[in-house]
Design a protein around this motif. Structure first.
Motif, PDB file in Angstrom:
ATOM      1  N   ASP A   1     -17.505 -23.826  34.531  1.00 39.07           N
ATOM      2  CA  ASP A   1     -18.230 -22.533  34.895  1.00 39.07           C
ATOM      3  C   ASP A   1     -18.438 -22.571  36.265  1.00 39.07           C
ATOM      4  O   ASP A   1     -18.735 -23.335  36.412  1.00 39.07           O
ATOM      5  N   GLU A   2     -17.504 -21.665  36.610  1.00 40.62           N
ATOM      6  CA  GLU A   2     -16.830 -21.139  38.214  1.00 40.62           C
ATOM      7  C   GLU A   2     -18.815 -20.985  38.825  1.00 40.62           C
ATOM      8  O   GLU A   2     -18.961 -21.219  39.945  1.00 40.62           O
ATOM      9  N   GLY A   3     -19.897 -20.437  38.015  1.00 35.87           N
ATOM     10  CA  GLY A   3     -21.231 -20.493  38.762  1.00 35.87           C
ATOM     11  C   GLY A   3     -21.932 -21.410  39.382  1.00 35.87           C
ATOM     12  O   GLY A   3     -22.836 -22.166  39.398  1.00 35.87           O
ATOM     13  N   LEU A   4     -20.943 -23.046  38.276  1.00 38.74           N
ATOM     14  CA  LEU A   4     -21.854 -24.195  39.318  1.00 38.74           C
ATOM     15  C   LEU A   4     -20.850 -24.612  40.548  1.00 38.74           C
ATOM     16  O   LEU A   4     -20.474 -25.264  40.290  1.00 38.74           O
TER      17      LEU A   4
ATOM     18  N   VAL B   1     -21.483 -28.631  26.952  1.00 40.41           N
ATOM     19  CA  VAL B   1     -21.953 -29.211  28.537  1.00 40.41           C
ATOM     20  C   VAL B   1     -20.277 -28.349  29.302  1.00 40.41           C
ATOM     21  O   VAL B   1     -19.510 -28.952  29.040  1.00 40.41           O
ATOM     22  N   PHE B   2     -20.897 -27.781  30.439  1.00 42.89           N
ATOM     23  CA  PHE B   2     -20.100 -27.574  31.431  1.00 42.89           C
ATOM     24  C   PHE B   2     -19.962 -28.527  32.274  1.00 42.89           C
ATOM     25  O   PHE B   2     -20.765 -29.312  32.700  1.00 42.89           O
TER      26      PHE B   2
ATOM     27  N   ALA C   1     -16.642 -26.312  39.029  1.00 42.31           N
ATOM     28  CA  ALA C   1     -15.219 -25.745  39.520  1.00 42.31           C
ATOM     29  C   ALA C   1     -14.667 -27.109  40.374  1.00 42.31           C
ATOM     30  O   ALA C   1     -13.776 -27.689  40.401  1.00 42.31           O
ATOM     31  N   GLY C   2     -15.882 -27.756  40.800  1.00 40.66           N
ATOM     32  CA  GLY C   2     -15.539 -28.630  42.136  1.00 40.66           C
ATOM     33  C   GLY C   2     -13.954 -28.877  42.956  1.00 40.66           C
ATOM     34  O   GLY C   2     -14.091 -28.090  43.978  1.00 40.66           O
ATOM     35  N   ASP C   3     -13.036 -29.937  43.143  1.00 44.18           N
ATOM     36  CA  ASP C   3     -11.741 -29.619  43.646  1.00 44.18           C
ATOM     37  C   ASP C   3     -11.327 -29.248  43.536  1.00 44.18           C
ATOM     38  O   ASP C   3     -10.473 -28.661  44.795  1.00 44.18           O
ATOM     39  N   ALA C   4     -11.054 -27.921  42.389  1.00 42.77           N
ATOM     40  CA  ALA C   4     -10.284 -26.637  42.439  1.00 42.77           C
ATOM     41  C   ALA C   4     -10.764 -25.650  42.978  1.00 42.77           C
ATOM     42  O   ALA C   4      -9.909 -25.041  44.391  1.00 42.77           O
TER      43      ALA C   4
END
Length: 307
Positions: free
Chosen positions: A67-70, A278-279, A282-285
């Motif tokens: 989820d890129e919104g996270l 469970v979402f 994107a974090g390190d990406a």
């Protein structure tokens, strides 16, 4: 006479049920009246403990959904030092957050105010986290409990399906002591008996990873992990663990439950995921993309500059 004895027996039975207490498996004995996690739902007003969106869970990473919104969180007041009391409440150690600390972003429904934090652990640094990742159980887990800022009490916030947001952090064993935890561990050593408390001065930043280590996390809807198990929690479980030495982890196992047993294995077993997703952030990406974009722009500037 027989009627009086019968009434006394009934009264005694009712008192036992009214006084039922929940406990962890590590506390249970045949002579005790406490209810272990598999029986929490049988305690009066704790029926929600058998709900369909219970916590903790086992997070299977290959089944999580991006989820890129996270996005990264915005933290306010987490660096502020405050004076509070750390208490052995017979189940864990708990510290009320006596300052205005707020978290927002990360797709939370508005701004949430930090209320308290507590921990769950194993035995002498062994497995003890509540959440697991791909079946791995970490030695300990920190829960920072926050509620929507519009609420004045946690009980009111628990009536809202997204009223409470818990930030969960794992711990891992390190070969070196974590100096940021010295004051906290020293305070823990002074509250071995159930009901004991002592003063403590700290900031939330001192017990958390640095913000750059908080970009990778999991998100799912769940519940409190202790009775009454209210399904009103937005869970954020961070991937990167906090390092503590073996001796620092072992300090928590020197605490005592109400019955003077060693306070160990203070975790609820993982619960069925059921139909929840469970979402993952994107974090390190995202961080890598930003770095790559920066490098590319710098290269383009150099190429376009006159010799």
């Amino acid at each position: 006479m027989h009627l009086l004895l019968l009434l006394a027996f009934i009264a005694s039975f009712l008192n036992i049920n009214d006084g039922e207490e929940w406990c962890y498996h590590s506390q249970f004995e045949c002579t005790t009246q406490c209810k272990t996690p598999d029986r929490w739902q049988t305690i009066r007003n704790n029926e929600k403990c058998s709900g369909n969106e219970q916590s903790p869970i086992n997070i299977v990473t290959k089944k999580t959904r991006l989820d890129e919104g996270l996005t990264p969180f915005q933290l306010s007041g987490f660096q502020e030092t405050f004076h509070s009391t750390i208490t052995n409440n017979g189940h864990s150690v708990k510290v009320p957050v006596a300052t205005n600390a707020y978290v927002s972003g990360g797709k939370l429904d508005g701004r949430y105010k930090a209320v308290q934090f507590h921990l769950h652990w194993g035995k002498d640094g062994g497995p003890g986290s509540e959440h697991t990742v791909d079946g791995e159980q970490y030695p300990m887990e920190l829960h920072i409990v926050t509620m929507k800022e519009k609420y004045t009490s946690l009980s009111n916030a628990l009536a809202d399906r997204t009223g409470v947001a818990v930030l969960g952090f794992f711990y891992e064993e390190s070969s070196r002591s974590n100096k940021q935890y010295d004051a906290f561990i020293n305070a823990v050593s002074r509250i071995s008996q159930s009901g004991a408390n002592t003063s403590i001065t700290l900031s939330l930043n001192t017990i958390m990873p640095s913000p750059q280590n908080m970009t990778n996390y999991f998100r799912y809807p769940g519940s409190l992990t202790t009775p009454g198990c209210a399904e009103a929690v937005v869970w954020t479980v961070f991937e990167r663990p906090i390092p503590l030495s073996r001796s620092q982890l072992q300090a928590f196992s020197r605490l005592l439950f109400k019955d003077n047993k060693a306070m160990v294995n203070t975790f609820r077993p993982v619960q069925p995921l059921n139909n929840r997703i469970v979402f993952r952030s994107a974090g390190d990406a995202v961080l890598g993309s930003i770095i790559l974009l920066t490098v590319s722009l710098a290269a383009a500037v150099r190429l376009s500059s006159p010799n």
